[in-house]
Design an enzyme around this catalytic site. Structure first.
Site, PDB file in Angstrom:
ATOM      1  N   GLU A 157     -14.959  -5.917   0.663  1.00 29.81           N
ATOM      2  CA  GLU A 157     -15.425  -4.811   1.185  1.00 29.81           C
ATOM      3  C   GLU A 157     -16.937  -4.126   0.585  1.00 29.81           C
ATOM      4  O   GLU A 157     -17.224  -2.713   0.455  1.00 29.81           O
ATOM      5  CB  GLU A 157     -14.488  -3.330   0.978  1.00 29.81           C
ATOM      6  CG  GLU A 157     -13.056  -3.712   1.275  1.00 29.81           C
ATOM      7  CD  GLU A 157     -12.044  -2.504   1.238  1.00 29.81           C
ATOM      8  OE1 GLU A 157     -12.326  -1.502   0.535  1.00 29.81           O
ATOM      9  OE2 GLU A 157     -10.891  -2.698   1.635  1.00 29.81           O
ATOM     10  N   GLU A 262      -4.737  -9.425   5.157  1.00 30.57           N
ATOM     11  CA  GLU A 262      -4.197  -8.228   4.908  1.00 30.57           C
ATOM     12  C   GLU A 262      -3.462  -7.614   5.896  1.00 30.57           C
ATOM     13  O   GLU A 262      -3.576  -6.459   6.352  1.00 30.57           O
ATOM     14  CB  GLU A 262      -4.848  -7.093   3.942  1.00 30.57           C
ATOM     15  CG  GLU A 262      -5.663  -7.645   2.753  1.00 30.57           C
ATOM     16  CD  GLU A 262      -6.706  -6.715   2.280  1.00 30.57           C
ATOM     17  OE1 GLU A 262      -6.302  -5.295   2.332  1.00 30.57           O
ATOM     18  OE2 GLU A 262      -7.231  -7.003   1.518  1.00 30.57           O
TER      19      GLU A 262
HETATM   20  C1  XIL Z   1      -3.970  -1.139  -1.466  1.00 32.69           C
HETATM   21  C2  XIL Z   1      -2.439  -1.425  -2.233  1.00 32.69           C
HETATM   22  O1  XIL Z   1      -1.770  -1.787  -1.085  1.00 32.69           O
HETATM   23  C3  XIL Z   1      -2.097  -0.107  -2.679  1.00 32.69           C
HETATM   24  O2  XIL Z   1      -0.864  -0.160  -3.292  1.00 32.69           O
HETATM   25  C4  XIL Z   1      -3.245   0.677  -3.453  1.00 32.69           C
HETATM   26  O3  XIL Z   1      -2.609   1.920  -3.949  1.00 32.69           O
HETATM   27  C5  XIL Z   1      -4.574   0.895  -2.787  1.00 32.69           C
HETATM   28  O4  XIL Z   1      -5.020  -0.198  -2.401  1.00 32.69           O
HETATM   29  N1  XIL Z   1      -7.729  -3.232   0.940  1.00 32.69           N
HETATM   30  C6  XIL Z   1      -7.712  -4.101   0.106  1.00 32.69           C
HETATM   31  C7  XIL Z   1      -6.213  -3.840  -0.675  1.00 32.69           C
HETATM   32  O5  XIL Z   1      -8.463  -4.903  -0.055  1.00 32.69           O
HETATM   33  O6  XIL Z   1      -6.390  -4.268  -2.076  1.00 32.69           O
HETATM   34  C8  XIL Z   1      -5.703  -2.504  -0.542  1.00 32.69           C
HETATM   35  O7  XIL Z   1      -4.521  -2.513  -1.237  1.00 32.69           O
HETATM   36  C9  XIL Z   1      -5.693  -2.201   0.862  1.00 32.69           C
HETATM   37  C10 XIL Z   1      -6.959  -2.162   1.524  1.00 32.69           C
END
Ligand code: XIL
Length: 374
Positions: A157, A262
């Site tokens: 990101e 994701e």
């Molecule tokens: C999220 C997790 O799923 C949560 O449990 C945590 O509280 C916050 O992060 N982008 C990403 C992930 O790259 O690492 C994130 O994961 C969601 C958004």
């Protein structure tokens, strides 16, 4: 001799009949000639606290990634103090099941340990100090799992929706250079590991332009980069699937693998990150309760028509992945079943969402049952 042979054939047939029942086709098997099928695992899963979840993960998935336990603040909460326990278990969990393990994430502004980019007075550290901390962190983490982790989300990101650089501490201290440096350090630590860059809203033209440039620049400098991760936290009304597909094509044109890293699709009304989320916190309790009625619309289950629309759209998304399977190496859901999805708490807490491949009762969603029955 003949008799022994026929007896052993009979035994084999019996064993086969036994182990094959109940016959449930695995999602990963259906997609074996297309791409890996992955899931993000929370710590409770690898600690054996979700036995039902374990059985569906073991059956249906051939790739895993750590949902949280490899992030900077989790794995190096204090300088030089590493917390390996959960990450070690996750890697072993994957190895025991012959799964591909991805590391997530080395350099990210979020879930960054508070000490990492600051000095003891709370000011940003110098470029030299940050470079050393980045190098030490990446060498320690990547080095520990050398040869066991297939690839790493090296930078997560770094880019805003309009294509500009996020003003993270990394950017403020090192400028654009923090990205090539992170890739260089990761490659030093495990020359055989694949290296990825990863972000959300990758369907936006601004991000598309920025990432094609970043990847091409890394390659021009002779740095290793293998994959572009499209997180794909999507909704019922975004992205426009034609734009999404265009991004898959353009990212692949850099020569990188495209990874869906994701995936989840919220079934709830889209919450605007700035406006809605900001105003929710300014509300009184009463106002918030009223607002939540409009934002948490299916607390007791998805109505049939919404479920159908969700499944139809997911089927369309999967068809796009299949069509571009020559470009896509992995499709990973951000979690396994709806009850444990982070979307129940994001972007606002207290919602009941339905974004994953399995429902709260661990049933495979209808769109995927149809696909694997074909
Ligand atoms: C999220 C997790 O799923 C949560 O449990 C945590 O509280 C916050 O992060 N982008 C990403 C992930 O790259 O690492 C994130 O994961 C969601 C958004």
């Amino acid at each position: 001799m003949k008799r022994i042979l026929s007896l052993s054939l009979l035994a084999a047939a019996c064993t086969h009949a036994w182990s094959a029942s109940p016959a449930q086709p695995a999602v990963k098997d259906h997609f074996k000639n297309y791409f890996l099928i992955g899931t993000a695992l929370p710590v409770r899963h690898v600690n054996g606290l979700d036995p039902k979840g374990d059985s569906i993960v073991s059956l249906h998935f051939n790739a895993i990634v750590a949902e949280n336990c490899m992030k900077n603040a989790e794995i190096q909460p204090e300088e030089g103090k590493f917390n390996w326990t959960d990450a070690d278990k996750l890697v072993k969990y994957g190895e025991d099941r012959g799964m591909t393990v991805t590391g997530h994430a080395l350099i990210w502004h979020s879930q960054l340990a508070p000490w990492f980019a600051k000095d003891k007075d709370g000011n940003l550290v110098s470029p030299e100090v940050l470079k050393k901390r980045m190098r030490d962190h990446i060498h320690a983490v990547v080095g520990r799992y050398k040869g066991r982790i297939k690839g790493w989300d090296v930078v997560n990101e770094p880019i805003e929706d309009d294509g500009s650089y996020r003003k993270s501490p990394f950017y403020q201290i090192l400028g654009e250079e923090f990205i090539p440096l992170a890739f260089q350090y990761a490659h030093e630590a495990d020359p055989d590991a694949e290296l990825y860059i990863n972000d959300y809203s990758m369907f936006l033209p601004g991000k598309r332009r920025a990432y094609v440039k970043i990847v091409n620049d890394l390659k021009k400098r002779g740095l290793r980069i293998d994959g572009i991760g499209m997180q794909s936290h999507i909704g019922m009304d975004y992205p426009d699937l034609a734009e999404y597909e265009k991004s898959i094509e353009e990212y692949a044109s850099t020569g990188c693998q495209v990874m869906i890293t994701e995936l989840d699709m919220s079934a709830l009304p889209t919450v605007q990150m700035g406006a809605d989320v900001g105003s929710i916190w300014k509300m009184t309790r009463e106002e918030r309760r009223e607002a939540m009625k409009k934002l948490n619309v299916y607390p007791d289950g998805l109505p049939e028509d919404v479920s159908k629309a969700w499944n139809d759209r997911m089927a369309q998304v999967m068809a796009i992945y299949k069509k571009h399977a020559d470009k896509i190496s992995r499709v990973t859901w951000w979690g396994t079943h709806d009850g444990t999805s982070w979307k129940n708490g994001f972007p606002i807490p207290g919602r009941t969402d339905y974004p994953l491949l399995f429902d709260r009762d661990y049933n495979l969603k209808p769109f995927m049952q149809e696909i694997i029955a074909q």
